[in-house]
Design a protein around this motif. Sequence first.
Motif, PDB file in Angstrom:
ATOM      1  N   THR A 191       0.709  -1.087  -0.097  1.00  0.00           N
ATOM      2  CA  THR A 191       0.090   0.128   0.156  1.00  0.00           C
ATOM      3  C   THR A 191       0.906   0.858   0.076  1.00  0.00           C
ATOM      4  O   THR A 191       1.957   1.353   0.705  1.00  0.00           O
ATOM      5  N   GLY A 192      -0.296   2.701  -1.202  1.00  0.00           N
ATOM      6  CA  GLY A 192       1.359   3.871  -1.003  1.00  0.00           C
ATOM      7  C   GLY A 192       2.844   3.541  -1.272  1.00  0.00           C
ATOM      8  O   GLY A 192       3.405   4.343  -0.827  1.00  0.00           O
ATOM      9  N   GLN A 193       3.082   2.069  -2.095  1.00  0.00           N
ATOM     10  CA  GLN A 193       4.605   2.935  -2.967  1.00  0.00           C
ATOM     11  C   GLN A 193       4.625   1.959  -3.773  1.00  0.00           C
ATOM     12  O   GLN A 193       3.363   1.241  -4.328  1.00  0.00           O
ATOM     13  N   GLU A 194       5.669   2.777  -4.723  1.00  0.00           N
ATOM     14  CA  GLU A 194       5.614   2.044  -6.396  1.00  0.00           C
ATOM     15  C   GLU A 194       7.026   2.332  -6.355  1.00  0.00           C
ATOM     16  O   GLU A 194       8.078   3.438  -6.015  1.00  0.00           O
ATOM     17  N   GLY A 195       8.096   1.927  -7.089  1.00  0.00           N
ATOM     18  CA  GLY A 195       9.388   1.675  -7.228  1.00  0.00           C
ATOM     19  C   GLY A 195       9.932   0.049  -7.298  1.00  0.00           C
ATOM     20  O   GLY A 195       9.392  -0.750  -7.482  1.00  0.00           O
ATOM     21  N   THR A 196      10.934   0.648  -7.051  1.00  0.00           N
ATOM     22  CA  THR A 196      11.969  -0.475  -6.528  1.00  0.00           C
ATOM     23  C   THR A 196      12.755  -1.203  -5.043  1.00  0.00           C
ATOM     24  O   THR A 196      12.758  -0.430  -4.512  1.00  0.00           O
TER      25      THR A 196
ATOM     26  N   ALA B 266      11.943   3.291  -4.101  1.00  0.00           N
ATOM     27  CA  ALA B 266      10.506   3.341  -4.266  1.00  0.00           C
ATOM     28  C   ALA B 266      10.373   4.274  -3.399  1.00  0.00           C
ATOM     29  O   ALA B 266       8.915   4.821  -3.156  1.00  0.00           O
ATOM     30  N   SER B 267      10.631   5.710  -3.746  1.00  0.00           N
ATOM     31  CA  SER B 267      10.008   7.099  -4.058  1.00  0.00           C
ATOM     32  C   SER B 267      10.063   7.744  -5.043  1.00  0.00           C
ATOM     33  O   SER B 267      11.605   8.135  -5.052  1.00  0.00           O
TER      34      SER B 267
ATOM     35  N   THR C 208      16.491  14.640  -4.064  1.00  0.00           N
ATOM     36  CA  THR C 208      15.289  15.273  -3.773  1.00  0.00           C
ATOM     37  C   THR C 208      14.087  15.189  -3.989  1.00  0.00           C
ATOM     38  O   THR C 208      13.893  13.991  -5.264  1.00  0.00           O
ATOM     39  N   GLY C 209      12.976  14.814  -2.893  1.00  0.00           N
ATOM     40  CA  GLY C 209      11.795  13.948  -3.209  1.00  0.00           C
ATOM     41  C   GLY C 209      10.474  14.834  -4.856  1.00  0.00           C
ATOM     42  O   GLY C 209      11.588  15.409  -4.749  1.00  0.00           O
ATOM     43  N   LEU C 210       9.955  13.751  -5.539  1.00  0.00           N
ATOM     44  CA  LEU C 210       9.175  14.804  -6.242  1.00  0.00           C
ATOM     45  C   LEU C 210       7.755  14.811  -5.473  1.00  0.00           C
ATOM     46  O   LEU C 210       6.511  14.531  -5.312  1.00  0.00           O
ATOM     47  N   ALA C 211       7.800  16.390  -4.970  1.00  0.00           N
ATOM     48  CA  ALA C 211       6.401  16.386  -4.498  1.00  0.00           C
ATOM     49  C   ALA C 211       5.571  17.211  -4.858  1.00  0.00           C
ATOM     50  O   ALA C 211       5.319  16.854  -5.896  1.00  0.00           O
ATOM     51  N   ASN C 212       4.254  15.992  -4.141  1.00  0.00           N
ATOM     52  CA  ASN C 212       3.084  15.834  -4.727  1.00  0.00           C
ATOM     53  C   ASN C 212       3.210  15.047  -6.233  1.00  0.00           C
ATOM     54  O   ASN C 212       2.419  15.416  -6.705  1.00  0.00           O
ATOM     55  N   GLY C 213       3.799  14.167  -6.350  1.00  0.00           N
ATOM     56  CA  GLY C 213       4.336  13.401  -7.239  1.00  0.00           C
ATOM     57  C   GLY C 213       3.352  11.749  -6.352  1.00  0.00           C
ATOM     58  O   GLY C 213       2.689  12.427  -5.199  1.00  0.00           O
TER      59      GLY C 213
ATOM     60  N   GLN D 150       2.252   8.949  -4.257  1.00  0.00           N
ATOM     61  CA  GLN D 150       2.406   9.196  -3.496  1.00  0.00           C
ATOM     62  C   GLN D 150       3.329   9.404  -2.611  1.00  0.00           C
ATOM     63  O   GLN D 150       3.685   9.100  -1.323  1.00  0.00           O
ATOM     64  N   TRP D 151       3.674  10.278  -2.700  1.00  0.00           N
ATOM     65  CA  TRP D 151       4.129  11.556  -2.156  1.00  0.00           C
ATOM     66  C   TRP D 151       3.521  12.111  -0.641  1.00  0.00           C
ATOM     67  O   TRP D 151       2.374  11.904  -0.713  1.00  0.00           O
ATOM     68  N   ILE D 152       4.224  11.888   0.937  1.00  0.00           N
ATOM     69  CA  ILE D 152       3.526  12.205   1.491  1.00  0.00           C
ATOM     70  C   ILE D 152       4.889  13.232   2.358  1.00  0.00           C
ATOM     71  O   ILE D 152       5.901  13.787   2.523  1.00  0.00           O
ATOM     72  N   PRO D 153       4.172  14.451   2.751  1.00  0.00           N
ATOM     73  CA  PRO D 153       4.746  15.289   2.792  1.00  0.00           C
ATOM     74  C   PRO D 153       5.052  15.409   4.002  1.00  0.00           C
ATOM     75  O   PRO D 153       5.275  14.746   5.050  1.00  0.00           O
ATOM     76  N   VAL D 154       5.779  16.558   4.329  1.00  0.00           N
ATOM     77  CA  VAL D 154       7.152  15.981   5.505  1.00  0.00           C
ATOM     78  C   VAL D 154       5.952  16.682   7.511  1.00  0.00           C
ATOM     79  O   VAL D 154       5.598  17.900   7.121  1.00  0.00           O
ATOM     80  N   PRO D 155       6.023  16.034   8.197  1.00  0.00           N
ATOM     81  CA  PRO D 155       5.248  16.479   9.032  1.00  0.00           C
ATOM     82  C   PRO D 155       5.991  17.873   9.862  1.00  0.00           C
ATOM     83  O   PRO D 155       7.377  17.651  10.067  1.00  0.00           O
ATOM     84  N   LEU D 156       5.721  18.571  10.461  1.00  0.00           N
ATOM     85  CA  LEU D 156       5.880  19.660  10.968  1.00  0.00           C
ATOM     86  C   LEU D 156       6.109  19.573  12.199  1.00  0.00           C
ATOM     87  O   LEU D 156       7.370  19.907  12.760  1.00  0.00           O
ATOM     88  N   ASP D 157       5.119  19.121  13.028  1.00  0.00           N
ATOM     89  CA  ASP D 157       5.582  18.796  14.419  1.00  0.00           C
ATOM     90  C   ASP D 157       6.414  18.300  15.342  1.00  0.00           C
ATOM     91  O   ASP D 157       5.582  16.765  14.831  1.00  0.00           O
TER      92      ASP D 157
END
Length: 563
Positions: free
Chosen positions: A116-121, A249-250, A338-343, A345-352
């Motif tokens: 779930t929520g993963q694509e790639g190698t 896989a990200s 760097t990550g593909l933001a908004n691509g 399976q992208w998950i934003p960085v939790p800030l708190d």
Amino acid sequence: MARFVFLVVCALALLASSTVSAAIVEHSFIVKNLTVRKLCQEQVITAVNGSLPGPTIRVKEGDTLVVHVFNESPYNLTIHWHGIFQLLSAWADGPVYVTQCPILPGSKFTYKFKITGQEGTLWWHAHVSWLRATVYGALIIRPRSGHSYPFPKPHKEIPILLGEWWNANVVDVENQALLTGQAPANSDAYTINGRPGDLYPCSENENQTYKLKVQRGKTYLLRIINAALNNQLFFKIANHKMKVVAVDASYTEPYVTDVVVSAPGQTVDVLVTFDQPIGSYYMAALPYASTFPAIPFDNTTTRGIIQYMGSTSQTPVMPALPAFNDTPTAHKFYSNLTGLANGPQWIPVPLDVDKHMFVTMGLNFERCETCPGLVRASASMNNESFQLPNTLSMLEAFFFNVSGIYTDDFPDEPPVKFDYTNLSLSVDPSLVFTQKSTKVKKLKFNSTVEIVFQNTAFLGIENHPIHIHGFNFHVLAQGFGNYDAVNDPKKFNFVNPQARNTIAVPVGGWAVVRFQANNPGVWITHCHLDVHLPWGLAMGFEVENGPTPSTTLPPPPLDLPKC
């Protein structure tokens, strides 16, 4: 009424589409000894389904993977699905005595989990002893039906597994090192898809060089996996650029390079357009070894051949390779991703952040009355040298509330603050000795954890690849020397940091990662150099169950092996 019926039909159609897009993918792994010939001699290895590497598993995001493992080898065995989240399926993660007891010789166990929520190698490998040297293979996750890559579809996709080879029984190599307290014997070769290449003895005349035929003008996706036990590796293709599009896989922002660096456990997906004159070209891998001369290593090179269709060339072009200690090149590659933001399976960085940890790590000594010099090599995190239990898995102890298997008092910081990367302190007897323990850090469900991984200079400065089971994490920043809590946070990338499951913490340096503890269970975090895990460079996380049945770890499968 008609509108209601229309909405119901649409909902059912969406549900059916989602159901159809997911499948159950089933495999059987027969693990047994196999005699192979490499480097002029025959060697008995443990392998899956009679091949090295083992079979490639191909699934789509959303599929359920079922693998029946039959252990017909003489060794205890488990399989780890490296990088798979195992959301609410921690029983299938695989590290021995952490999430399960070993599959005994003559026994079997079925791994079942949803992707779930993963694509790639990603990849799979043994997680007992050094069996990972020959028990491994690729695990490729494609987008679910109706979805596509965030880049043009390649002409073909080719797994490139970089491995390490010993002219010896790898279990004996490890046991000898643990018995004597000395560093283990170095490998004799590196491999590409199980073949060492024509720079090694007998390899050319025994068909031991991997060859890939390509069509000129076409773009291929190479799925590079570092399956070596103890070495980071540079990888190059003569006269060709590579475009990195994913790691672990990200997806990443496309990054063009002529060299890839990967630590054991890491994967790198690259697009290569074969647009050079028709001919043949070497791909080559050699070690990035940051500890020499303190720690010897296998300083050899494996290579394979990329041959354009229609080529008659018998002399492939060789790439110019980095020096084995080219830290600037390695750091440039690692830190520029760097990550593909908004691509996908992208998950934003939790800030708190709920839990801050500062974790020192490195090599140590421990006292040993039967060893030469009365000491032996060890390793630790925050001066705690991790020791696996052997009477019950840690996950069973967590689920059934059994005490005495582990404790939940792993420290948030080292017991003593010092100049961590100062080589003059590398053998300070007041600092270099460690103690054995089995400790975890207890985390609340869904809490956000930030860890500063700080390398130390004990017994030599080194780059340690750290793998966190059960989670991806964002790499906020990395650098050299001692982490500066005042100035280094100014470098944090909160917009599009790379997401990984294994981080190569820079030699004599630090890395800051952040993740959300949204997966209940017990998860090991360890150095992915197999020489360092049995020495104790590991810790664990105990993530509490969530507040609902859907966020609670289910009971173990009925066929879970017993200790």
